[in-house]
Structures are given as C-alpha cells and as structure tokens.
Design a protein around this motif. Sequence first.
Motif: not given
Length: 55
Positions: A31, A39, A42
């Motif tokens: 991330q 996150p 990501t």
Amino acid sequence: MQMKSRNGCHTFRVTCITAYLEAGGMLESAQAMAAHESPRTTKLYDRTGDEITLD
C-alpha cells in the motif's frame, strides 16, 4: 499502423503488487509503495488467489 494493447500502467501495478505479496510482502508495505490511502485499494490489485491455466 498502431497496435492496440490491453496493457497499461495498471497492468504493471497488478503484476508488481501480486509478485510482492507472493514473495511474502505485507499488504501495508505494498500500500505504501503504491501510494494508496486505503489497503482496500491495494487489495484490488492483488491477484494472488487467481488460478492461471492454459485454457
């Protein structure tokens, strides 16, 4: 004649993030490297669970 490619900057992000995570990297580090605020963003690039076949 210009060929159209389905590859772009996000293709490389998917490849890099997936390879990093498969090598034992942490999602939080991925991330930070991708400069994502969340996150969850990501995780969208994580393809570690995808099965690759020749079909």
